[in-house]
Design a protein around this motif. Structure first.
Motif, PDB file in Angstrom:
ATOM      1  N   LYS A 201       0.993  -0.743   0.247  1.00 64.41           N
ATOM      2  CA  LYS A 201      -0.383  -0.006   0.257  1.00 64.41           C
ATOM      3  C   LYS A 201       1.151   1.299  -0.322  1.00 64.41           C
ATOM      4  O   LYS A 201       0.367   2.429  -0.648  1.00 64.41           O
ATOM      5  CB  LYS A 201      -0.946  -0.055   1.275  1.00 64.41           C
ATOM      6  N   GLU A 202       1.885   1.324   0.813  1.00 63.31           N
ATOM      7  CA  GLU A 202       2.822   2.576   0.610  1.00 63.31           C
ATOM      8  C   GLU A 202       3.430   2.901  -0.335  1.00 63.31           C
ATOM      9  O   GLU A 202       3.757   4.037  -0.555  1.00 63.31           O
ATOM     10  CB  GLU A 202       3.502   1.902   1.581  1.00 63.31           C
ATOM     11  N   GLU A 203       3.488   1.546  -1.365  1.00 62.32           N
ATOM     12  CA  GLU A 203       4.464   1.575  -2.853  1.00 62.32           C
ATOM     13  C   GLU A 203       2.984   1.824  -3.666  1.00 62.32           C
ATOM     14  O   GLU A 203       3.983   2.573  -4.948  1.00 62.32           O
ATOM     15  CB  GLU A 203       5.083   0.941  -2.693  1.00 62.32           C
ATOM     16  N   LEU A 204       2.169   2.270  -4.075  1.00 65.47           N
ATOM     17  CA  LEU A 204       1.135   1.514  -4.944  1.00 65.47           C
ATOM     18  C   LEU A 204       1.203   3.502  -5.582  1.00 65.47           C
ATOM     19  O   LEU A 204       1.501   3.621  -6.398  1.00 65.47           O
ATOM     20  CB  LEU A 204      -0.184   2.188  -4.407  1.00 65.47           C
ATOM     21  N   ASP A 205       1.303   4.652  -5.152  1.00 64.85           N
ATOM     22  CA  ASP A 205       1.942   6.003  -5.071  1.00 64.85           C
ATOM     23  C   ASP A 205       3.135   6.329  -5.997  1.00 64.85           C
ATOM     24  O   ASP A 205       3.286   6.961  -6.950  1.00 64.85           O
ATOM     25  CB  ASP A 205       1.704   6.855  -4.159  1.00 64.85           C
ATOM     26  N   GLU A 206       3.809   5.011  -6.151  1.00 68.07           N
ATOM     27  CA  GLU A 206       5.474   5.169  -6.518  1.00 68.07           C
ATOM     28  C   GLU A 206       4.517   4.507  -7.851  1.00 68.07           C
ATOM     29  O   GLU A 206       6.231   4.953  -9.104  1.00 68.07           O
ATOM     30  CB  GLU A 206       6.753   4.678  -5.932  1.00 68.07           C
ATOM     31  N   ILE A 207       3.799   3.948  -8.278  1.00 62.77           N
ATOM     32  CA  ILE A 207       3.841   3.465  -9.358  1.00 62.77           C
ATOM     33  C   ILE A 207       3.324   4.504 -10.464  1.00 62.77           C
ATOM     34  O   ILE A 207       2.007   4.256  -9.980  1.00 62.77           O
ATOM     35  CB  ILE A 207       3.686   1.811  -9.669  1.00 62.77           C
ATOM     36  N   PRO A 208       3.125   4.005 -11.935  1.00 61.93           N
ATOM     37  CA  PRO A 208       1.968   5.259 -12.611  1.00 61.93           C
ATOM     38  C   PRO A 208       1.577   4.220 -12.845  1.00 61.93           C
ATOM     39  O   PRO A 208       0.806   3.150 -12.345  1.00 61.93           O
ATOM     40  CB  PRO A 208       2.893   4.863 -14.131  1.00 61.93           C
ATOM     41  N   VAL A 209      -0.253   4.986 -12.661  1.00 60.92           N
ATOM     42  CA  VAL A 209      -1.437   4.188 -12.682  1.00 60.92           C
ATOM     43  C   VAL A 209      -1.321   3.744 -14.049  1.00 60.92           C
ATOM     44  O   VAL A 209      -0.559   3.210 -15.008  1.00 60.92           O
ATOM     45  CB  VAL A 209      -2.403   5.221 -12.942  1.00 60.92           C
ATOM     46  N   TRP A 210      -2.278   2.539 -14.064  1.00 63.49           N
ATOM     47  CA  TRP A 210      -2.165   1.068 -14.977  1.00 63.49           C
ATOM     48  C   TRP A 210      -3.010   2.225 -16.459  1.00 63.49           C
ATOM     49  O   TRP A 210      -3.995   3.062 -16.119  1.00 63.49           O
ATOM     50  CB  TRP A 210      -3.481  -0.282 -14.201  1.00 63.49           C
ATOM     51  N   THR A 211      -2.609   1.362 -17.324  1.00 64.22           N
ATOM     52  CA  THR A 211      -3.421   1.895 -18.540  1.00 64.22           C
ATOM     53  C   THR A 211      -4.124   0.389 -19.585  1.00 64.22           C
ATOM     54  O   THR A 211      -3.188  -0.877 -19.385  1.00 64.22           O
ATOM     55  CB  THR A 211      -2.123   2.736 -19.484  1.00 64.22           C
ATOM     56  N   ARG A 212      -5.076   1.345 -20.051  1.00 68.02           N
ATOM     57  CA  ARG A 212      -5.289  -0.776 -21.068  1.00 68.02           C
ATOM     58  C   ARG A 212      -4.980  -0.984 -22.081  1.00 68.02           C
ATOM     59  O   ARG A 212      -5.414   0.127 -22.730  1.00 68.02           O
ATOM     60  CB  ARG A 212      -6.696  -0.788 -21.132  1.00 68.02           C
ATOM     61  N   HIS A 213      -4.994  -2.212 -22.188  1.00 66.13           N
ATOM     62  CA  HIS A 213      -3.922  -2.170 -23.816  1.00 66.13           C
ATOM     63  C   HIS A 213      -4.959  -3.863 -24.762  1.00 66.13           C
ATOM     64  O   HIS A 213      -4.758  -4.769 -23.848  1.00 66.13           O
ATOM     65  CB  HIS A 213      -2.494  -3.203 -23.663  1.00 66.13           C
ATOM     66  N   THR A 214      -5.307  -3.559 -25.845  1.00 67.88           N
ATOM     67  CA  THR A 214      -6.328  -4.030 -26.428  1.00 67.88           C
ATOM     68  C   THR A 214      -5.385  -5.159 -26.939  1.00 67.88           C
ATOM     69  O   THR A 214      -5.357  -4.933 -28.492  1.00 67.88           O
ATOM     70  CB  THR A 214      -7.653  -3.705 -26.542  1.00 67.88           C
ATOM     71  N   LEU A 215      -5.374  -6.398 -27.014  1.00 69.48           N
ATOM     72  CA  LEU A 215      -4.766  -7.301 -27.961  1.00 69.48           C
ATOM     73  C   LEU A 215      -5.303  -8.719 -28.242  1.00 69.48           C
ATOM     74  O   LEU A 215      -6.539  -8.539 -27.493  1.00 69.48           O
ATOM     75  CB  LEU A 215      -3.810  -7.665 -27.387  1.00 69.48           C
ATOM     76  N   ARG A 216      -5.475  -8.578 -30.261  1.00 69.52           N
ATOM     77  CA  ARG A 216      -5.954  -9.699 -30.728  1.00 69.52           C
ATOM     78  C   ARG A 216      -4.889 -11.287 -30.396  1.00 69.52           C
ATOM     79  O   ARG A 216      -3.959 -10.303 -31.073  1.00 69.52           O
ATOM     80  CB  ARG A 216      -6.892  -9.124 -31.295  1.00 69.52           C
ATOM     81  N   ILE A 217      -5.641 -11.777 -29.609  1.00 66.04           N
ATOM     82  CA  ILE A 217      -4.244 -13.413 -29.989  1.00 66.04           C
ATOM     83  C   ILE A 217      -4.439 -13.801 -32.141  1.00 66.04           C
ATOM     84  O   ILE A 217      -6.285 -14.559 -31.070  1.00 66.04           O
ATOM     85  CB  ILE A 217      -4.016 -13.622 -29.323  1.00 66.04           C
ATOM     86  N   PRO A 218      -3.460 -14.295 -32.504  1.00 69.84           N
ATOM     87  CA  PRO A 218      -4.346 -14.852 -33.788  1.00 69.84           C
ATOM     88  C   PRO A 218      -5.008 -15.812 -33.256  1.00 69.84           C
ATOM     89  O   PRO A 218      -3.853 -17.182 -31.851  1.00 69.84           O
ATOM     90  CB  PRO A 218      -3.158 -14.037 -34.689  1.00 69.84           C
ATOM     91  N   PRO A 219      -4.987 -16.884 -33.872  1.00 64.40           N
ATOM     92  CA  PRO A 219      -5.205 -18.106 -34.060  1.00 64.40           C
ATOM     93  C   PRO A 219      -3.144 -19.238 -34.335  1.00 64.40           C
ATOM     94  O   PRO A 219      -3.244 -18.523 -34.798  1.00 64.40           O
ATOM     95  CB  PRO A 219      -6.462 -18.508 -34.887  1.00 64.40           C
ATOM     96  N   GLY A 220      -3.695 -19.723 -33.898  1.00 68.25           N
ATOM     97  CA  GLY A 220      -2.723 -21.015 -34.407  1.00 68.25           C
ATOM     98  C   GLY A 220      -1.855 -21.719 -32.479  1.00 68.25           C
ATOM     99  O   GLY A 220      -0.867 -22.395 -33.051  1.00 68.25           O
ATOM    100  N   GLY A 221      -2.438 -20.834 -31.704  1.00 63.22           N
ATOM    101  CA  GLY A 221      -1.305 -21.135 -30.817  1.00 63.22           C
ATOM    102  C   GLY A 221      -0.383 -20.708 -31.092  1.00 63.22           C
ATOM    103  O   GLY A 221       1.059 -21.449 -30.394  1.00 63.22           O
TER     104      GLY A 221
END
Length: 375
Positions: free
Chosen positions: A316-336
């Motif tokens: 909790k004490e370290e949370l403010d030292e890290i940038p806020v989250w941002t979302r990355h929307t990713l499409r994983i192609p078929p094929g594994g």
């Protein structure tokens, strides 16, 4: 970046290379007068790293790092670029070809000991060559090694001897990729110097170019690590690094997920399986990283309630030292045959043949992408 040694009279630090000075304790290269006679002479910062595993907050202007790299192009040298296999895209120096000019580049891939023993090294080498080429890097050779386990090191020496052709050798890389560890092996095995470079888990330990003379009058030059804010290891408090930087072989974690499920990596990142057929995902992260599974519909509430506690690190004490989250929307192609890569944290291999739609939440600025599978 450095002071004129003629004004300090103290020379350079045997650990990190910075010019020593005894006037300002909050500046790089500080050496108390009481320790000036100590041999080899090392700055206070290196002394604390070596003896107390503690790095001070002294930093060096990153523009100076770029200037140092830019000067390599005017030399006639072999450039040895060391990258961290665990954080390959994050540790590859973007635009290196522009800096080095026509000098040949030997790509040394460190920390191969972290991969499972069953990993096909020939396939791994081909993967590295393909990724480097895609980044515009032309290499004369690729060498896989582990400085920590001393595997492949003879091949590194052999390659340097083959491609050096009587020239200086510049060793370059991002922070914390193992440059100084490899250089120290060179010093111990191929030099009469009574010194070693400072080695620690802290980014940016080498502060200035360190010249290591060779028998033929040329030198191996260890350069400062380039700091990339796109790597999670550069953004978190030092106390969190143990959960990000693996020191033992990775133990893949396999999760069977259905769409609408989420995985938390402590309180540092989140992976959402948004749409797709039920499938397994294999996680390659440091053993100390805590992974927590939940339903996507509960993920926001869970994070708000338990971040810094159940979802940690960070605390909790370290949370403010890290940038806020941002979302990355990713499409994983078929094929594994794809990984979701989060710089500094590791990667998630998607095993399903049908592909998937995913969201990744990570501190703002951290590099997140879909790549061809490493394993």
């Amino acid at each position: 970046m450095t002071q004129d040694n003629t004004t300090t009279g103290l020379g350079g630090c045997a650990g990190c290379g910075i010019a020593l000075q005894s006037e300002a304790a909050d500046k790089p290269g500080f050496l108390p007068q009481s320790a000036a006679s100590r041999q080899p002479a090392i700055c206070q910062r290196c002394f604390r790293i070596k003896n107390y595993n503690d790095a001070s907050s002294v930093t060096v202007d990153q523009n100076e790092f770029v200037k140092l790299l830019s000067g390599i192009g005017a030399t006639n040298s072999l450039v040895v670029h060391i990258v961290d296999l665990f954080d390959f895209e994050g540790s590859l120096i973007s635009g290196l070809q522009r800096f080095v000019g026509g000098n040949p580049v030997l790509l040394v891939v460190n920390k191969t000991d972290l991969l499972p023993k069953s990993t096909n090294l020939n396939r791994l080498r081909n993967w590295v060559q393909k990724q480097a080429k895609a980044q515009g890097l032309r290499t004369v050779d690729v060498v896989l090694c582990s400085a920590m386990r001393n595997t492949g090191f003879d091949r590194v020496i052999e390659a340097i001897q083959t491609y050096r052709e009587g020239r200086d050798v510049y060793v370059v890389g991002a922070t914390n990729v193992g440059k100084s560890t490899l250089i120290n092996r060179l010093i111990r095995d191929y030099s009469d110097l009574d010194r070693e470079l400072t080695v620690s888990r802290y980014p940016g330990t080498t502060l200035d170019a360190v010249r290591i003379p060779l028998d033929d009058g040329k030198a191996i030059v260890d350069t400062p690590g380039i700091v990339y804010a796109s790597r999670m290891t550069e953004l978190v408090p030092r106390s969190v690094l143990h959960a990000l930087l693996p020191e033992k072989p990775l133990k893949p974690l396999v999760y069977q997920l259905e769409e609408g499920q989420s995985l938390f990596f402590g309180g540092l990142a989140r992976f959402d399986f948004v749409v797709g057929k039920p499938q397994s995902f294999t996680l390659y992260v440091a053993p100390a990283m805590k992974v927590h599974r939940t339903k996507l519909e509960r993920a926001d509430e869970l994070y708000a309630k338990h971040k810094g506690e159940m979802l940690s690190p960070p605390s909790k004490e370290e949370l403010d030292e890290i940038p806020v989250w941002t979302r990355h929307t990713l499409r994983i192609p078929p094929g594994g045959n794809s990984d979701v890569y989060i710089s500094g944290l590791g990667w998630i291999h998607a095993n399903g043949e049908a592909g998937a739609h995913t969201d990744v939440y990570a501190p703002k600025g951290v590099k997140v992408l879909v790549r061809e599978a490493l394993i």
